[in-house]
Design a protein around this motif. Sequence first.
Motif, PDB file in Angstrom:
ATOM      1  N   ASP A   1       0.829  -1.213   0.000  1.00 52.67           N
ATOM      2  CA  ASP A   1       0.000   0.000   0.000  1.00 52.67           C
ATOM      3  C   ASP A   1       0.859   1.256   0.000  1.00 52.67           C
ATOM      4  O   ASP A   1       0.557   2.236  -0.701  1.00 52.67           O
ATOM      5  CB  ASP A   1      -0.928   0.000   1.213  1.00 52.67           C
ATOM      6  CG  ASP A   1      -2.002  -1.070   1.126  1.00 52.67           C
ATOM      7  OD1 ASP A   1      -2.200  -1.628   0.033  1.00 52.67           O
ATOM      8  OD2 ASP A   1      -2.634  -1.369   2.166  1.00 52.67           O
TER       9      ASP A   1
ATOM     10  N   GLU B   1       2.330   1.941  -3.439  1.00 53.25           N
ATOM     11  CA  GLU B   1       1.338   2.542  -4.341  1.00 53.25           C
ATOM     12  C   GLU B   1       1.092   4.008  -3.988  1.00 53.25           C
ATOM     13  O   GLU B   1       1.009   4.864  -4.874  1.00 53.25           O
ATOM     14  CB  GLU B   1       0.031   1.757  -4.270  1.00 53.25           C
ATOM     15  CG  GLU B   1       0.123   0.338  -4.828  1.00 53.25           C
ATOM     16  CD  GLU B   1      -1.185  -0.410  -4.710  1.00 53.25           C
ATOM     17  OE1 GLU B   1      -2.170   0.200  -4.233  1.00 53.25           O
ATOM     18  OE2 GLU B   1      -1.222  -1.599  -5.075  1.00 53.25           O
ATOM     19  N   LEU B   2       0.969   4.297  -2.690  1.00 50.47           N
ATOM     20  CA  LEU B   2       0.742   5.676  -2.265  1.00 50.47           C
ATOM     21  C   LEU B   2       1.941   6.556  -2.603  1.00 50.47           C
ATOM     22  O   LEU B   2       1.792   7.739  -2.936  1.00 50.47           O
ATOM     23  CB  LEU B   2       0.460   5.705  -0.766  1.00 50.47           C
ATOM     24  CG  LEU B   2       0.059   7.052  -0.158  1.00 50.47           C
ATOM     25  CD1 LEU B   2      -1.224   7.567  -0.800  1.00 50.47           C
ATOM     26  CD2 LEU B   2      -0.110   6.917   1.358  1.00 50.47           C
TER      27      LEU B   2
ATOM     28  N   LEU C   1       1.760   8.013  -6.062  1.00 47.21           N
ATOM     29  CA  LEU C   1       0.848   9.160  -6.120  1.00 47.21           C
ATOM     30  C   LEU C   1       1.510  10.420  -5.588  1.00 47.21           C
ATOM     31  O   LEU C   1       1.435  11.491  -6.210  1.00 47.21           O
ATOM     32  CB  LEU C   1      -0.419   8.853  -5.329  1.00 47.21           C
ATOM     33  CG  LEU C   1      -1.414  10.006  -5.162  1.00 47.21           C
ATOM     34  CD1 LEU C   1      -1.937  10.459  -6.518  1.00 47.21           C
ATOM     35  CD2 LEU C   1      -2.571   9.586  -4.255  1.00 47.21           C
ATOM     36  N   HIS C   2       2.194  10.320  -4.446  1.00 43.50           N
ATOM     37  CA  HIS C   2       2.860  11.485  -3.869  1.00 43.50           C
ATOM     38  C   HIS C   2       3.991  11.977  -4.782  1.00 43.50           C
ATOM     39  O   HIS C   2       4.212  13.187  -4.901  1.00 43.50           O
ATOM     40  CB  HIS C   2       3.401  11.150  -2.485  1.00 43.50           C
ATOM     41  CG  HIS C   2       2.375  11.238  -1.405  1.00 43.50           C
ATOM     42  ND1 HIS C   2       2.296  12.288  -0.526  1.00 43.50           N
ATOM     43  CD2 HIS C   2       1.354  10.415  -1.083  1.00 43.50           C
ATOM     44  CE1 HIS C   2       1.287  12.107   0.317  1.00 43.50           C
ATOM     45  NE2 HIS C   2       0.702  10.975  -0.007  1.00 43.50           N
TER      46      HIS C   2
END
Length: 278
Positions: free
Chosen positions: A204, A207-208, A211-212
């Motif tokens: 997780d 994946e995050l 995005l950041h």
Amino acid sequence: MTSVGAKVVVAVSSAARNLGKQLDRMGASMEVAKYTERLVPSTRIVSVDSVAPTISPSAAFLAPSANLIGNVTLGAKSSVWYGATVRGDGNQVTIGEQTNIGDRAVIHIAKIQGDLPTQIGNGVTVRPGAIVHAAVLKDNCLIGEGAQVLDGSQVGSHSIVDPGAIVKPHTVIPDGQVWGGAPAKMLRNVTKEDIENILHSAEDMAELAVLHAQECNKDYHQLAIDEDLYEDRMERAEDYWQRDQPSSTDDDVLGQGSPGRIFNNTLANPEEGLKIKK
């Protein structure tokens, strides 16, 4: 004509700028640890004794306020989050793949009292505010918020150190155990659910991190566009005419289609737009 006062101000300003540049060069020559700034001024990649951090081209994310210093290796799909510091100034810090170093966490080595590197394996989660000092974290383990893993310690695979726990120097935590307390002691063996949570946490966060990384790489122009789209989405009623999405084709011009077909859009042909909406 330019007044005498204005000429004096210009001359003094020029002299001040030149003096500032000279002082900056002098200060840079006196620095012990050289640094190179990336993207934004707060991102610091610092060399120590001519050894710079090695960052995988496929690393997921390095936060603007994170610091990588000296002999540090960051693996693929790994991330270092906001305010975290990884210091390899005197020994080596190795961080494996798909590992995340949480906000304000500190990763360091030992050189003065002992000669110990820090080795962090693959799929490791180091939660915010944790300290890992001259220790070994094997693959797929989890260090809780504010926990400390001190000099010469080792945390086994699929093991968990609870938030706020203090693992004393030279402690060995076997594979598959949960430790907590200050000083930390063995509490229980991990469950199947614990192991799944460790794996999911690493996935997780990877994946995050992507995005950041995308958001932090945006310029002011893109941020202004995002803000405009967000306000439009919030204020436009669902039953009102919806904004056309920009075309994803390489030959698109201004979001209106390909050259030669630039007028073939719902704005110029509202009848076609009504058909699409139905």
